[in-house]
Enzyme design. Sequence first.
Site, short mmCIF file in Angstrom:
data_model
loop_
_atom_site.label_atom_id
_atom_site.label_comp_id
_atom_site.label_asym_id
_atom_site.label_seq_id
_atom_site.Cartn_x
_atom_site.Cartn_y
_atom_site.Cartn_z
N ASP A 208 -6.74 -5.36 4.17
CA ASP A 208 -7.75 -4.86 3.19
C ASP A 208 -8.75 -5.81 2.69
O ASP A 208 -9.95 -5.73 2.86
CB ASP A 208 -7.04 -4.25 2.15
CG ASP A 208 -7.88 -3.57 1.10
OD1 ASP A 208 -8.78 -2.86 1.36
OD2 ASP A 208 -7.70 -3.94 -0.21
N TYR B 119 0.65 -1.21 0.12
CA TYR B 119 -0.01 -0.12 0.09
C TYR B 119 0.91 1.23 0.21
O TYR B 119 0.37 2.44 -0.23
CB TYR B 119 -1.06 0.16 1.19
CG TYR B 119 -2.38 -0.35 1.00
CD1 TYR B 119 -2.68 -1.69 0.72
CD2 TYR B 119 -3.27 0.71 0.86
CE1 TYR B 119 -3.74 -2.01 0.19
CE2 TYR B 119 -4.67 0.37 0.47
CZ TYR B 119 -4.89 -0.95 0.16
OH TYR B 119 -6.26 -1.32 -0.32
N LYS C 177 2.33 -14.37 5.18
CA LYS C 177 2.60 -15.32 4.12
C LYS C 177 4.14 -15.49 4.04
O LYS C 177 4.78 -15.31 3.20
CB LYS C 177 2.04 -14.71 2.85
CG LYS C 177 2.44 -15.70 1.67
CD LYS C 177 1.16 -16.61 1.59
CE LYS C 177 1.30 -17.51 0.37
NZ LYS C 177 0.23 -18.72 0.24
N ASP D 152 -3.56 -17.38 3.19
CA ASP D 152 -4.47 -18.31 2.38
C ASP D 152 -5.42 -19.20 3.30
O ASP D 152 -6.69 -19.52 3.25
CB ASP D 152 -4.09 -19.13 1.21
CG ASP D 152 -2.42 -19.44 1.59
OD1 ASP D 152 -1.98 -19.26 2.61
OD2 ASP D 152 -1.94 -20.12 0.67
#
Length: 332
Positions: free
Chosen positions: A227, A123, A170, A203
């Site tokens: 987000d 971002y 992740k 995920d």
Amino acid sequence: MHNVTLIPGDGIGPEITTAARRVIDASGVNINWEVVEAGAAMIERYGTPLPRYVIESIKKNKVALKGPLTTPVGKGFRSVNVTLRKELNLYANLRPARSLPGIITRYSHVDLVVVRENTEDLYAGVEHMVGRDAAESIKIITREASERIVRFAFQYAVKNNRKKVTVVHKANIMKLSDGLFLETARQVAEEYPGIEFEDVIVDALSMKLVQDPNRYDVMVMPNLYGDIISDLCAGLIGGLGVAPGANIGDGCALFEPVHGSAPDLAGQNKANPLAAVLSGVMMLQYLGEHRAAERISAAVERVLKEGKYLTGDLGGTASTGEMAEAIINNIK
Ligand code: NAI
């Protein structure tokens, strides 16, 4: 009396912030609203979508309520929302997702909180073309910002009697950037032995949230995952029309719905005002106006349970204004 900056926003922004303002004013709290405009419409007059007076107003009043602002896709100016969060160092984006009475969803007792880092990650918008046929976007994660947001999540958990903090990442793939976020989270977690701590890959979290949202409590994560996951959480409680949010920094806070400017609904008096109203409730709590916040929450619950004045996204036919009016009529 509280001085509060009000940014109506664009798209459905003016409709939902008008509704929220009316509801808040009806709760008995005394607010002096300073209305300032931002967004694409300001470019012609001020040469920027974020005129300086908007920042100055929030810095002065320390608290703002904001409607959504449209960001051009794939071109044009940088997101005003992102710039505001960065300029005011509103490093924590707090997005609670709690089941509401009368709104039928797959799960009836969802009570989740997304704590999203608000200043860096992809971002930060640091990207460039590499020749004509490739583009590079730089993911920025710092120890300082990671520590600050994870500590915010734990402090939130302690203050609000929550049991568990889950760090989302992740780091199996982005071993350095998400690895740093995870490592920092583990270190901060040691300072809070009374709160359960775990980590999960983003995920896997997405699947588990959809299967059984009650496995989670407070979840803290870098900007982009926050987000996406907060929209997923909004979906678990009835959609974007009912999901409130807050951007919090040291001594300054800006409250706004999770949703965007919804161009498909703009100007039709059809948008659900609840996300804005509930963002207002979060603002009142931040201001220490707990009685007013409770009165509005109770009124919202009554309107939802009665089910007579609901907007289209909740299966009803009421307009934005009618739903706001119903909430006001139920304030006791
Ligand atoms: P969106 O959140 O505006 O809309 C997604 C879907 O949810 C649409 O079908 C819309 O009709 C529905 N929806 C949203 N708010 C609703 C409400 N209050 N009541 C009923 N239905 C509602 O997301 P989208 O279309 O991706 O983005 C539109 C614009 O908003 C973009 O320019 C985006 O950059 C901007 N945006 C601004 C945000 C902010 O100001 N904080 C946050 C998210 C997006």
